[in-house]
Design a protein around this motif. Structure first.
Motif, PDB file in Angstrom:
ATOM      1  N   THR A   1      38.612  42.770  30.402  1.00 50.92           N
ATOM      2  CA  THR A   1      38.015  41.884  31.279  1.00 50.92           C
ATOM      3  C   THR A   1      38.352  42.073  32.763  1.00 50.92           C
ATOM      4  O   THR A   1      39.629  42.393  32.743  1.00 50.92           O
ATOM      5  N   LEU A   2      37.770  41.683  33.695  1.00 51.01           N
ATOM      6  CA  LEU A   2      38.107  41.367  34.898  1.00 51.01           C
ATOM      7  C   LEU A   2      39.321  40.178  35.063  1.00 51.01           C
ATOM      8  O   LEU A   2      40.303  40.515  35.899  1.00 51.01           O
ATOM      9  N   ALA A   3      39.197  39.171  34.212  1.00 49.01           N
ATOM     10  CA  ALA A   3      40.202  38.330  34.355  1.00 49.01           C
ATOM     11  C   ALA A   3      41.839  38.883  33.900  1.00 49.01           C
ATOM     12  O   ALA A   3      42.775  38.621  34.460  1.00 49.01           O
ATOM     13  N   GLY A   4      41.524  39.594  32.715  1.00 42.70           N
ATOM     14  CA  GLY A   4      42.802  40.366  32.186  1.00 42.70           C
ATOM     15  C   GLY A   4      43.281  41.169  33.464  1.00 42.70           C
ATOM     16  O   GLY A   4      44.639  41.609  33.504  1.00 42.70           O
ATOM     17  N   ARG A   5      42.461  42.027  34.064  1.00 37.98           N
ATOM     18  CA  ARG A   5      43.178  43.117  35.090  1.00 37.98           C
ATOM     19  C   ARG A   5      43.981  42.080  36.344  1.00 37.98           C
ATOM     20  O   ARG A   5      44.785  42.564  36.961  1.00 37.98           O
ATOM     21  N   GLU A   6      43.104  40.849  36.611  1.00 40.43           N
ATOM     22  CA  GLU A   6      43.783  40.168  37.795  1.00 40.43           C
ATOM     23  C   GLU A   6      45.215  39.599  37.040  1.00 40.43           C
ATOM     24  O   GLU A   6      46.252  39.748  37.957  1.00 40.43           O
TER      25      GLU A   6
ATOM     26  N   LYS B   1      39.882  43.949  50.453  1.00 35.84           N
ATOM     27  CA  LYS B   1      39.453  43.495  51.496  1.00 35.84           C
ATOM     28  C   LYS B   1      40.271  42.580  52.480  1.00 35.84           C
ATOM     29  O   LYS B   1      41.236  41.934  51.914  1.00 35.84           O
ATOM     30  N   GLY B   2      39.944  42.344  53.569  1.00 30.66           N
ATOM     31  CA  GLY B   2      40.565  41.419  54.599  1.00 30.66           C
ATOM     32  C   GLY B   2      40.732  40.122  54.042  1.00 30.66           C
ATOM     33  O   GLY B   2      41.618  39.621  54.338  1.00 30.66           O
TER      34      GLY B   2
ATOM     35  N   VAL C   1      44.850  38.203  46.650  1.00 34.32           N
ATOM     36  CA  VAL C   1      44.141  37.740  45.702  1.00 34.32           C
ATOM     37  C   VAL C   1      43.209  38.561  45.344  1.00 34.32           C
ATOM     38  O   VAL C   1      43.023  39.592  45.979  1.00 34.32           O
ATOM     39  N   ASP C   2      42.258  38.199  44.384  1.00 33.74           N
ATOM     40  CA  ASP C   2      40.906  39.053  43.732  1.00 33.74           C
ATOM     41  C   ASP C   2      41.430  40.335  43.325  1.00 33.74           C
ATOM     42  O   ASP C   2      41.206  41.235  44.053  1.00 33.74           O
TER      43      ASP C   2
END
Length: 269
Positions: free
Chosen positions: A67-72, A167-168, A182-183
């Protein structure tokens, strides 16, 4: 009487984010996936968090696993254990819409810009130039970023975790003087996909302190950290993480962008 949330660097912040009661207050509409702004309360302490439920993730063809949450969470674990860069306390836990990533909200100094696009003669003193281009009117413009130690470490972290979207707007100037990243939902792929605005140190030595943090990370990947990351990443992704860390230690300099992928995210912010 309620008291305010612990600072991101306070060891109590992780307990606060992990066990506090979450109440959704709004949605951050600019985000690609469902990203919710929430109040959190634990034992009379109140604060704010960002909550990204797994149920609100859009499937990505090139990130089919986990999941993207897991990668964060995995990226935050890597930063925490190595000391490379500052990421707000980040956990995977249940929330109002099921399991998701929960991250402490960082109060920012809005007047402190970290990344900018400006005319070549308007670059702030000491800033690093990343890209020369032209604006929509055909006038010369440059992409630049601040030369801040916290951003330098996040640039190293981006290489290690193969950040596909720095990203900036993913760089926050905290009111405590630190720069927070973040992100990190699309990090840690096995293929080279590094896209970042933080290219201002190409070819420069990493330095002894950064090298020591990388050595610690590499050792931890063979131990408890590697095992813990297995909850969020595939075996091949962990192996690729080890290889990127080995590469940085061997080269000992900030790498150049590759020729086979776009090295800067779009949009930039």
């Amino acid at each position: 009487m309620a008291t305010t949330a612990p600072e991101p660097t306070d060891p109590a912040a992780r307990e606060f984010v992990t066990h506090g009661r979450i109440d959704v207050e709004g949605r951050l509409v600019d985000a690609s996936n469902v990203t919710l702004f929430c109040a959190i309360e634990l034992d009379g302490v109140t604060g704010r968090v960002v909550y990204k439920p797994v149920s609100g993730e859009r499937p990505l063809w090139d990130f089919p696993d986990g999941t993207l949450a897991g990668r964060e969470v995995a990226t935050a674990m890597i930063a925490d254990r190595s000391g490379l860069g500052a990421i707000p306390p980040t956990v995977l836990r249940d929330g109002p819409f099921g399991p998701g990533m929960v991250q402490l909200w960082v109060e920012t100094a809005e007047e402190d810009e970290l990344v900018d696009v400006c005319a070549p003669d308007e670059v702030p003193e000491g800033w690093r130039t990343v890209l020369h281009a032209h604006d929509r009117l055909g006038e010369p413009a440059v992409l630049v970023h601040a030369d801040h130690p916290g951003m330098r470490e996040l640039a190293v972290l981006d290489v290690v975790v193969n950040n596909t979207d720095r990203k900036g707007g993913h760089l926050l100037a905290g009111t405590d003087g630190r720069v927070y990243g973040v992100d990190h939902g699309i990090c840690l792929h096995t293929d080279p996909k590094l896209r970042t605005v933080l290219w201002g140190w190409i070819g420069e030595p990493l330095g002894a302190e950064t090298a020591e943090k990388l050595r610690k990370l590499r050792s931890d990947l063979d131990g408890q950290l590697g095992a813990a990351l297995g909850e969020h990443l595939t075996t091949f992704e962990i192996r690729a993480l080890e290889q990127r860390t080995d590469f940085l230690l061997a080269e000992a300099v900030f790498p150049e962008p590759g020729d086979d992928w776009r090295a800067i995210p779009w949009p930039l912010f």
